[in-house]
Every structure is written in structure tokens, then in C-alpha cells.
Write a protein that holds these residues in place. Structure first.
Motif, PDB file in Angstrom:
ATOM      1  N   LYS A 144      55.065  89.228  -7.265  1.00 13.17           N
ATOM      2  CA  LYS A 144      55.630  89.287  -5.911  1.00 13.17           C
ATOM      3  C   LYS A 144      55.935  90.719  -5.532  1.00 13.17           C
ATOM      4  CE  LYS A 144      57.664  84.908  -4.642  1.00 13.17           C
ATOM      5  NZ  LYS A 144      58.856  84.266  -4.121  1.00 13.17           N
ATOM      6  N   LYS A 186      62.207  87.103   7.503  1.00 10.47           N
ATOM      7  CA  LYS A 186      63.631  86.815   7.349  1.00 10.47           C
ATOM      8  C   LYS A 186      64.464  88.098   7.378  1.00 10.47           C
ATOM      9  CE  LYS A 186      66.530  84.140   4.280  1.00 10.47           C
ATOM     10  NZ  LYS A 186      66.566  83.722   2.856  1.00 10.47           N
ATOM     11  N   GLU A 187      63.908  89.137   6.735  1.00 12.86           N
ATOM     12  CA  GLU A 187      64.619  90.424   6.679  1.00 12.86           C
ATOM     13  C   GLU A 187      64.531  91.191   7.990  1.00 12.86           C
ATOM     14  OE1 GLU A 187      62.505  92.449   3.595  1.00 12.86           O
ATOM     15  OE2 GLU A 187      63.340  91.197   2.003  1.00 12.86           O
ATOM     16  N   ARG A 211      54.574  92.649  -2.351  1.00 17.91           N
ATOM     17  CA  ARG A 211      55.510  93.294  -1.419  1.00 17.91           C
ATOM     18  C   ARG A 211      55.074  94.736  -1.130  1.00 17.91           C
ATOM     19  NH1 ARG A 211      59.994  91.696  -4.441  1.00 17.91           N
ATOM     20  NH2 ARG A 211      60.059  89.588  -3.559  1.00 17.91           N
ATOM     21  N   GLU A 255      59.311  86.369   3.762  1.00 23.21           N
ATOM     22  CA  GLU A 255      60.440  87.197   3.324  1.00 23.21           C
ATOM     23  C   GLU A 255      60.671  88.338   4.337  1.00 23.21           C
ATOM     24  OE1 GLU A 255      60.160  87.961  -1.105  1.00 23.21           O
ATOM     25  OE2 GLU A 255      60.519  90.000  -0.367  1.00 23.21           O
ATOM     26  N   ASP A 260      54.052  83.932   1.341  1.00 30.80           N
ATOM     27  CA  ASP A 260      55.415  83.998   0.793  1.00 30.80           C
ATOM     28  C   ASP A 260      56.139  85.304   1.160  1.00 30.80           C
ATOM     29  OD1 ASP A 260      53.808  85.508  -0.902  1.00 30.80           O
ATOM     30  OD2 ASP A 260      54.676  84.735  -2.778  1.00 30.80           O
TER      31      ASP A 260
END
Lengths: 349, 62
Positions: B37, A301-302, B41, A298, A294
Motif C-alpha cells: 500500500k 477521505k484525506e 501511495r 484514502e 483503495d
């Protein structure tokens, strides 16, 4: 008892024919002992006798493997031996390969007991330790006396058909076969003794040696992560729901490669773990906790990373043999490199 | 990326990022989805940083 007939295999160097310049010496048979055979013969102390010696140059043997083995074998056979000793080769690589080949061919094709001796790091040791008994020696010919003292009684024992004990008792390089025996002291006592020895800085012998892990030089840094293709690899056992390739929950014999093109999130409906070595509840609820697809989507995409590689690789790491893991890694690494992957994130549980 | 750093050191990994826990290295079920998340990250940012850092020996990126 009648004297056993022993044949000795040695290279050009130990036969005092010459060094590297004579390494292409062709197979040759001589009556009686030659070179180090004298020490073996003395140590046999009448129980066996070296009736013949077969000599071959190390380069000749390794460059003409099939033919040289045949020639050497025929010469050995002509002496009608009860027992064959090859080497010892110490740390000489080509000599070790030759000794291993000869001893294992004698055992397999002639059905005659054969042993050899080598230093543990001789490449011949790793190649042949499962096929023939290889007595562990020092790394140079300075260890000849000790080698003869260890090889002779073992060879006589083998030739007599006596029961062979564990590698630690007999002095051969472990061949992967477990030998059961009763210890005098029970496990708890031995463990405490080991711990006390360790605490006081005294030597002790582990009963569970760890495998040897190799070391690799770190790869250079990725120059620009924002342009890099990043692949995910895991030993946490994340698989598509249902574990389609039946990856074992422990001691995995295989790995899986799965397409995650168009997958932006791993959910409890689509992915799970096959791993049997940790509580699977959290990974089954959300496999991103082990295989972070996931967030990498992200990042993709960035523009933080170039892209997430289309396939991920997975296996279960618990109880999996180092040799299997190494074999998986060789295949996976080759594919990743061929696919133009720049870096890998490996997650483990 | 692993939780038991001594194992990674033993097996010879060169760039090591310590993670949360054995059964959920990149998450924490005690937190909300969004907080989880966020942890993921942060850890992956560390991993990218590790990949783009030159190292000459085994290095743990705390």
C-alpha cells in the motif's frame, strides 16, 4: 487483342478549366483524352485507349456528393468503358475524395475495373483504400510521370483479370488484405540481414511496420488536485468477478464501464482481470495492484483529491487494434468530459 | 502509469509515471500488504504531482 476502352476522371484544374474559382464546375463529358490523359494514352501503347474524359469541379463534387456521383457515373457509363482511371489526385484532398468516390462507385455499381492514384496522406486514401486500388503517388503533380508509369501497367493487369500481388510488389496503398507468398530466404536469415544493415546504418525495410500513432498536445495541469474529480481508466483488464460483459482476453472489441460507488477495496472475491497477456495471478489476488481504488479512496477521505469518479473504464490492451483503442477513447473521453471529470489516471500492464 | 515506459512514449502519452512490474504495476506481492500500500501511495502521489505539473512535451516523472 482488341483495344480496351478506358475512361478518365479528372477535376477542373487538370482539365485546364481553372483553379479554385472554377471548383464549382458541373460534370462534363468530353470525347478522347484531356490534360494528363495524354500521358496515360501514350503509356497504354495501343493496349487501351482513352475514349472519353469526365470532368467535375472538386467543390461541386464534394458539396453535391450524391447527385454528382450519379451524374459522373452516367457519363462514364455512356462511353461503355472496360476500364476507368480516376486522377491521380496527389495530395489534393477534395480531388482525392472525388477520385475515391468515383472509382469505388464504378467498381460497385457498374462492375467495371477502376483505379485511382494518391499521395498516402491524402484523406481520400484512408477513406477508400479498402474499396479500390489506390496507387501511391508523390504529393504533387510533379510526380505525374511516375504515377502514370505505375498506374498504367496496374490498370491493364486489373482489366485483364490477372492475379494482383501484394501492395509492396504492385505499388498500391495497403488495403488490409494479406497476400501469401514464398520468400526465397528464411526468416532467420532475413532478420540477421536486417539487423546487420541497421547496425551499419544502412537502409532496410521492416516486414512488420508499426502502426502510426498520433500525437496530442499535453493538456494544461490540473490547478487544484484537492478539488479535482479523478477517474480511473485501465488497459489492464480489471473487471467485476465473472467478467459480466465478456471483454475478450486479447484483441478487445469493447470496453467496460463499472460503478465503484461505495467500493473501498478490490478483493479476490469481487474483482479479477480479463487480460490474457500477462500472468493474472497477482491481479486476481488483489486488483488494486492494477486499479488502485483503495489508495484513491484514502486520498479522497484525506481531501488530497476532490473525489474519485463513480465509474471506471476498462479494456484489455493486448493485441487490441489501435483503431479500436482510438474508438474506445473517443467515447470514454466524451463521457468523462460530460460527467465533469477533471483528470484521468490510466494504468497499463 | 505503466511499467514499459518506451511503449507509453511510442503511443504518445504525455505524462508518464513508471511503475513496478507488468503484472502488478501498482503493487508487489513479495512485500506485506502494508508495504504494498505504501508503494501504491507513493506512486499515486507521483501521478497527482504529474497531473498538476505543466508540461510542454512528453515527460517521464521518475
Amino acid at each position: 487483342m482488341e483495344k480496351l476502352r478506358a475512361v478518365h476522371y479528372i477535376n477542373q484544374f487538370f482539365a485546364q478549366i481553372g483553379g479554385e474559382e472554377k471548383a464549382d464546375h458541373k460534370p462534363e463529358a468530353r470525347e478522347g483524352f484531356v490534360g494528363p490523359g495524354m500521358a496515360f494514352n501514350a503509356e497504354f501503347s495501343g493496349k487501351a485507349e482513352i475514349v472519353g474524359t469526365v470532368i467535375c469541379g472538386d467543390s461541386y463534387f464534394n458539396e453535391n456528393l450524391e447527385m454528382a456521383t450519379k451524374e459522373v457515373l452516367a457519363m462514364i457509363k455512356s462511353f461503355k468503358p472496360d476500364l476507368v482511371i480516376a486522377g491521380p489526385a496527389f495530395n489534393a484532398g477534395r480531388y482525392g475524395m472525388a477520385c475515391g468516390t468515383v472509382a469505388s462507385a464504378v467498381k460497385k455499381e457498374l462492375g467495371i475495373p477502376a483505379i485511382t492514384g494518391m499521395y498516402i496522406e491524402n484523406p481520400g486514401a484512408d477513406s477508400f483504400k479498402k474499396e479500390v486500388y489506390i496507387i501511391e503517388t508523390k504529393n504533387s503533380a510533379a510526380g505525374m510521370r511516375d504515377a502514370v508509369k505505375a498506374m498504367v501497367p496496374f490498370a491493364l493487369k486489373l482489366a485483364a483479370g490477372e492475379k494482383i500481388g501484394a501492395s509492396a510488389e504492385e505499388g498500391y496503398i495497403p488495403n488490409g488484405i494479406r497476400v501469401n507468398f514464398f520468400e526465397k530466404k528464411r526468416g532467420s536469415e532475413r532478420a540477421v540481414e536486417m539487423l546487420l544493415a541497421k547496425l551499419s546504418g544502412k537502409p532496410f525495410t521492416t516486414e512488420f511496420p508499426m502502426p502510426d500513432f498520433d500525437r496530442v498536445e499535453p493538456n494544461p495541469a490540473v490547478k487544484d488536485v484537492s478539488k479535482a474529480t479523478i477517474a480511473l481508466v485501465t488497459s489492464g483488464g480489471i473487471v467485476p468477478k465473472g467478467n459480466p460483459d465478456h471483454i475478450e482476453s486479447s484483441s478487445a472489441s469493447k470496453y467496460g464501464k463499472y460503478d465503484i460507488d461505495g467500493i473501498f477495496d478490490l478483493t479476490d472475491a469481487t474483482y479479477e482481470t480479463a487480460h490474457g497477456g500477462y500472468d493474472p495471478v497477482y491481479a486476481n489476488q488483489d486488483a488494486d495492484r492494477v486499479l488502485p481504488v483503495d489508495i484513491l479512496r484514502e486520498f479522497e477521505k484525506e481531501g488530497k483529491i476532490g473525489k474519485l469518479h463513480r465509474y471506471y473504464y476498462t479494456t484489455t490492451g493486448n493485441g487490441t487494434a489501435v483503431a479500436s483503442a482510438k474508438a474506445f477513447a473517443e467515447k470514454i473521453g466524451k463521457e468523462l468530459a460530460a460527467d465533469g471529470v477533471d483528470a484521468v489516471i490510466l494504468t497499463s500492464t | 502509469m505503466c511499467t514499459v515506459v518506451p511503449i507509453s512514449l511510442t503511443v504518445g502519452a504525455n505524462r508518464i509515471v513508471p511503475t513496478v512490474a507488468i503484472p502488478h504495476p501498482l503493487g508487489n506481492p513479495a512485500l506485506t500488504k502494508e508495504e504494498e500500500k505504501d508503494i501504491r501511495r507513493k506512486l499515486l502521489n507521483k501521478a497527482l504531482n504529474a497531473l498538476s505539473t505543466e508540461v510542454s512535451e512528453q515527460t517521464v516523472f521518475e
